[in-house]
Design a protein around this motif. Sequence first.
Motif, PDB file in Angstrom:
ATOM      1  N   ASP A   1      49.758  26.597   5.063  1.00 42.00           N
ATOM      2  CA  ASP A   1      51.097  26.152   5.408  1.00 42.00           C
ATOM      3  C   ASP A   1      51.292  26.324   6.917  1.00 42.00           C
ATOM      4  O   ASP A   1      50.988  27.381   7.464  1.00 42.00           O
ATOM      5  N   VAL A   2      51.781  25.285   7.552  1.00 46.49           N
ATOM      6  CA  VAL A   2      52.081  25.393   8.980  1.00 46.49           C
ATOM      7  C   VAL A   2      53.581  25.591   9.124  1.00 46.49           C
ATOM      8  O   VAL A   2      54.362  24.695   8.827  1.00 46.49           O
ATOM      9  N   PRO A   3      54.002  26.802   9.553  1.00 49.82           N
ATOM     10  CA  PRO A   3      55.436  27.047   9.656  1.00 49.82           C
ATOM     11  C   PRO A   3      56.071  26.228  10.781  1.00 49.82           C
ATOM     12  O   PRO A   3      55.431  25.996  11.814  1.00 49.82           O
ATOM     13  N   ALA A   4      57.290  25.786  10.569  1.00 55.64           N
ATOM     14  CA  ALA A   4      57.996  25.004  11.584  1.00 55.64           C
ATOM     15  C   ALA A   4      58.644  25.957  12.585  1.00 55.64           C
ATOM     16  O   ALA A   4      59.780  26.392  12.418  1.00 55.64           O
ATOM     17  N   LYS A   5      57.876  26.303  13.621  1.00 54.18           N
ATOM     18  CA  LYS A   5      58.374  27.251  14.626  1.00 54.18           C
ATOM     19  C   LYS A   5      59.000  26.543  15.813  1.00 54.18           C
ATOM     20  O   LYS A   5      59.852  27.087  16.493  1.00 54.18           O
ATOM     21  N   TYR A   6      58.505  25.335  16.096  1.00 51.49           N
ATOM     22  CA  TYR A   6      58.948  24.630  17.297  1.00 51.49           C
ATOM     23  C   TYR A   6      59.774  23.410  16.909  1.00 51.49           C
ATOM     24  O   TYR A   6      59.555  22.812  15.864  1.00 51.49           O
ATOM     25  N   ASP A   7      60.694  23.055  17.797  1.00 51.91           N
ATOM     26  CA  ASP A   7      61.531  21.883  17.526  1.00 51.91           C
ATOM     27  C   ASP A   7      60.695  20.608  17.514  1.00 51.91           C
ATOM     28  O   ASP A   7      60.907  19.729  16.692  1.00 51.91           O
TER      29      ASP A   7
ATOM     30  N   HIS B   1      48.865  26.066  15.864  1.00 49.93           N
ATOM     31  CA  HIS B   1      48.438  26.743  14.645  1.00 49.93           C
ATOM     32  C   HIS B   1      46.921  26.920  14.707  1.00 49.93           C
ATOM     33  O   HIS B   1      46.221  26.055  15.242  1.00 49.93           O
ATOM     34  N   TRP B   2      46.399  28.020  14.127  1.00 49.23           N
ATOM     35  CA  TRP B   2      44.951  28.284  14.242  1.00 49.23           C
ATOM     36  C   TRP B   2      44.087  27.178  13.657  1.00 49.23           C
ATOM     37  O   TRP B   2      42.944  26.981  14.068  1.00 49.23           O
ATOM     38  N   THR B   3      44.616  26.433  12.683  1.00 45.41           N
ATOM     39  CA  THR B   3      43.802  25.376  12.070  1.00 45.41           C
ATOM     40  C   THR B   3      43.469  24.268  13.074  1.00 45.41           C
ATOM     41  O   THR B   3      42.575  23.462  12.826  1.00 45.41           O
ATOM     42  N   PHE B   4      44.181  24.265  14.195  1.00 45.95           N
ATOM     43  CA  PHE B   4      43.872  23.261  15.211  1.00 45.95           C
ATOM     44  C   PHE B   4      42.477  23.491  15.794  1.00 45.95           C
ATOM     45  O   PHE B   4      41.844  22.564  16.296  1.00 45.95           O
ATOM     46  N   LEU B   5      41.995  24.748  15.691  1.00 45.62           N
ATOM     47  CA  LEU B   5      40.625  25.054  16.140  1.00 45.62           C
ATOM     48  C   LEU B   5      39.596  24.267  15.329  1.00 45.62           C
ATOM     49  O   LEU B   5      38.554  23.877  15.852  1.00 45.62           O
TER      50      LEU B   5
END
Length: 162
Positions: free
Chosen positions: A122-128, A137-141
């Motif tokens: 799950d990628v939390p919605a931290k940014y607007d 998010h780490w999965t971007f690696l």
Amino acid sequence: MFLAHLPAGYILTNYLQKKLNTNRFLWVGLVASILPDIDLVYFYFFDHRQTLHHSYWIHVPFYWLILGLLTLIIIRLTKKQAYLAATIIFFANIFLHLLLDTIVGKIEWLQPLSSYAYYLFDVPAKYDFWVYNFIFHWTFLLEITVIVWAVYLLFKNYKSKN
Ligand SMILES: [Zn+2]
């Protein structure tokens, strides 16, 4: 998956070309690797962002399974064996897209039996700005790894041809 669909499609198509003993259909693989995301066009311009874009039929594995089976039957009936490699490359890339989308996206793998959307992280919605949620998010690696791998393969192929 965000940026790595096309590079992942390049890697898979390269592999399949070797397995299928062909040097054709690279473009078929590349188009298929990003094809399901054309629903983004519909999402932004026609649907006014009402439906989660992974819920459109083009992101539902079941419909691709049916299309794939129909295509294989047609090839068998018409005895157009030459299209078999293209068909395998096309549908393999479609399913690769859906698999990669399952990492952080939501894919309804059991449609039409269930509309439960599967995802690994799950990628939390931290940014607007939603793009940042994915980039930081780490999965971007994983995406960066795929991109580096594809670029390496591209150079290797280029060198062996020259
Ligand atoms: Zn997608």
